[in-house]
Design an enzyme around this catalytic site. Structure first.
Site: not given
Length: 441
Positions: A90, A399
Site C-alpha cells: 500500500c 487497469c
C-alpha cells in the site's frame, strides 16, 4: 584512440529545501514547486509545509523525501496497518479516502483531456467505490526461508526483502485471520524450504489456498497440510509441476449478479468482489442494452461481463486469447443457462487480440455495441479495427490509464465522443488506478 563523451549522472543536491505542498498525485505523492521545477514528495499531503531532501533530480522534475513536517493536513489519517512504513503493498494509507479518490479522478481527467483533446467536465467523471479496507479477496504472499524461520508476506518497497506480516487490513477478514495460523503450520513442515509462494482466495464457494512448491513434499508434511485445511474448512491445492487439489475437490466459483462463475484457482479474477459487481452493473447501464442489441465482449475471460449481458441482449459474442478461459466461459454458460435469456444467442471464440486477421469471423456487421476489458498493455490492435465500425456504444474498462488514453485517442479520431469516465476504486490505499470510459458515435 577515440574519446567518447559519457554524460555525468545528475546527482541530487544535498541542500535542504522548505516547500509547501499544493497537490497530491495519483501515486500518493505530495506535489510542490521550487524554482520552477515540480517536486514529488513521498508521504507529504496538500497544505503541509515540509523540509525535504531530493532523492532524484531530473531536468523537468525531482523526487524527495520528508525530513521534517511543520503541520499536518486535515486529510492525513493514521494508517491501520502496523507494517505500512515497510510494506510495499500500500502507498496511501496515510491519506483520507476522499482525497485518494479525488487525486485519482484528477489524474484520469487530465490525462484523457490531454490525449483525446476533448473537453471533459468534472461531473462527467464519477467514482465507483466500496469498502476502503477488508476488500481484497485474493492475495499472493511471498515466502522465504530466512534465519531458521519461514518468512511470509509482501515485498518491502523497492526491495526483494519480505515483510513478515502478522495482519493485512486490506484483506477480507477470512483471509486476514488465516495469516498467523498458516505461517505457524508452514513453519512446522519438515520440507518448508521448498515452499515458493502462497495464494489465498475467498470466494462464494469457500476459502482456497494454493501452495507453490519447488520439490515434492514429504508424506508427513502432506498430511499436516490436509489437517490444517480440514480444521479451517478450506480447499487446498498443491502446485508443483501441476495443480492438484488434495482436499475435497469442490469446483471454485464466485458470484456476479445471481450467476455463479466457475474458475481455476490459477485463473485471473477481480480481487475486489464489491467493485466487480458495481463495475458490471455500470458497464451494462452505460451500454443501455436491450433485447435488440448484438454485443461484442473483447478479452471476455470466463464470462464476467458476457453472461450478465446475456440476460438482456439479443446476441453476445465473447472473444478471449486463452483457450482454457474460453472453455470456462462456455461451461459457465451451460451452468447458468436457466438464468440467461433463452432468446439470447451466446458464443465464444479463441483469438489473440493483438494479432488479428483482416476479417475476423466474430466481428460481424450486425454488432452494434462493444465492451472491452484488456490487460495493462491495452487493446491497440483491436481498437484500431473496431474504430472504423459504426457502433453506437463502446465501453472500455482499463487497469492502465496510459494505454486507455492511447487507445481512446484512436477512437476519438475516428469520430467517437468520450461521453463518460469513471474511476473504479478497485484498490483503495494503493496507487493503482482502474477506470471505465464510454464512447458513443
Amino acid at each position: 584512440m577515440a574519446n567518447f563523451y559519457v554524460p555525468t549522472k545528475r546527482q541530487p543536491t544535498k541542500q535542504k529545501l522548505t516547500v509547501e505542498v499544493h497537490a497530491l498525485d495519483a501515486f500518493g505523492q505530495g506535489v510542490a514547486s521550487h524554482s520552477g521545477k515540480t517536486i514529488f514528495i513521498k508521504n507529504a499531503l496538500p497544505g503541509e509545509t515540509v523540509d525535504i531532501q531530493l532523492t532524484e533530480d531530473k531536468k523537468q522534475f525531482a523526487k524527495a523525501r520528508v525530513l521534517k513536517r511543520y503541520n499536518d493536513s486535515p486529510e492525513r489519517v493514521i494508517p491501520r496497518c502496523p507494517h505500512y512504513d515497510e510494506c510495499g503493498g500500500c502507498q496511501m494509507q496515510h491519506v483520507a479516502e476522499k482525497l485518494q479518490q479525488q487525486s485519482k479522478q484528477a489524474a484520469l481527467l487530465n490525462l484523457m483531456r490531454r490525449e483525446t483533446k476533448q473537453d471533459i467536465a468534472p461531473e462527467q467523471c464519477s467514482v465507483v467505490a466500496a469498502s476502503e479496507y477488508g476488500y481484497r479477496r485474493r492475495a499472493r504472499l511471498a515466502v522465504m526461508w530466512q534465519k531458521g524461520k519461514l518468512q511470509m508476506g509482501f515485498r518491502q518497497e523497492l526491495s526483494s526483502d519480505i515483510i513478515n506480516i502478522q495482519t493485512c487490513p486490506v484483506l477480507v477478514k477470512s483471509l486476514d485471520d488465516l495469516l498467523i495460523p498458516l505461517r505457524t503450520c508452514l513453519n512446522q513442515l519438515k520440507s518448508k524450504q521448498v515452499i515458493g509462494h502462497v495464494e489465498l482466495l475467498s470466494v462464494e464457494s469457500g476459502l482456497i489456498i494454493v501452495l507453490r512448491h519447488t520439490q515434492p513434499l514429504v508424506e508427513s508434511d502432506y498430511l499436516s497440510l490436509i489437517q490444517f485445511a480440514q480444521k479451517y474448512q478450506l480447499s487446498l491445492y498443491l502446485h508443483g509441476t501441476e495443480l492438484v487439489c488434495v482436499t475435497e475437490d469442490k469446483t471454485p466459483y464466485y458470484q456476479i449478479d445471481d450467476l455463479a462463475l466457475t474458475f481455476s484457482p490459477l485463473d485471473f479474477i477481480q480481487v475486489n468482489g464489491q467493485i466487480n459487481q458495481k463495475m458490471v452493473e455500470q458497464a451494462l447501464s452505460w451500454l443501455e442494452l436491450s433485447s435488440n442489441d448484438e454485443v461484442l465482449d473483447l478479452f471476455c475471460g470466463m464470462g464476467n461481463f458476457s453472461l450478465p449481458m446475456a440476460k438482456v441482449a439479443k446476441q453476445v459474442i465473447g472473444v478471449e486469447g486463452v483457450d482454457a478461459l474460453v472453455e470456462k466461459a462456455q461451461t459457465n454458460t451451460i451452468l447458468n443457462k436457466d438464468l440467461l435469456d433463452s432468446a439470447c444467442h451466446i458464443e465464444f471464440y479463441q483469438q489473440n487480440l493483438d494479432e488479428l486477421p483482416k476479417h475476423p469471423v466474430w466481428l460481424k456487421n450486425s454488432i452494434n455495441k462493444v465492451l472491452l476489458d484488456p490487460a495493462r498493455v491495452g487493446a491497440l490492435t483491436v481498437v484500431t479495427q473496431i474504430a472504423t465500425k459504426d457502433l453506437s456504444h463502446i465501453v472500455y474498462i482499463s487497469c492502465n490509464p496510459a494505454t486507455l488514453a492511447r487507445d481512446s485517442k484512436i477512437l476519438t479520431e475516428q469520430g467517437y465522443k468520450l461521453v463518460k469516465l469513471s474511476v473504479l476504486d478497485m484498490f483503495p490505499q494503493t496507487k493503482h488506478l482502474e477506470s471505465m470510459a464510454l464512447f458513443m458515435r
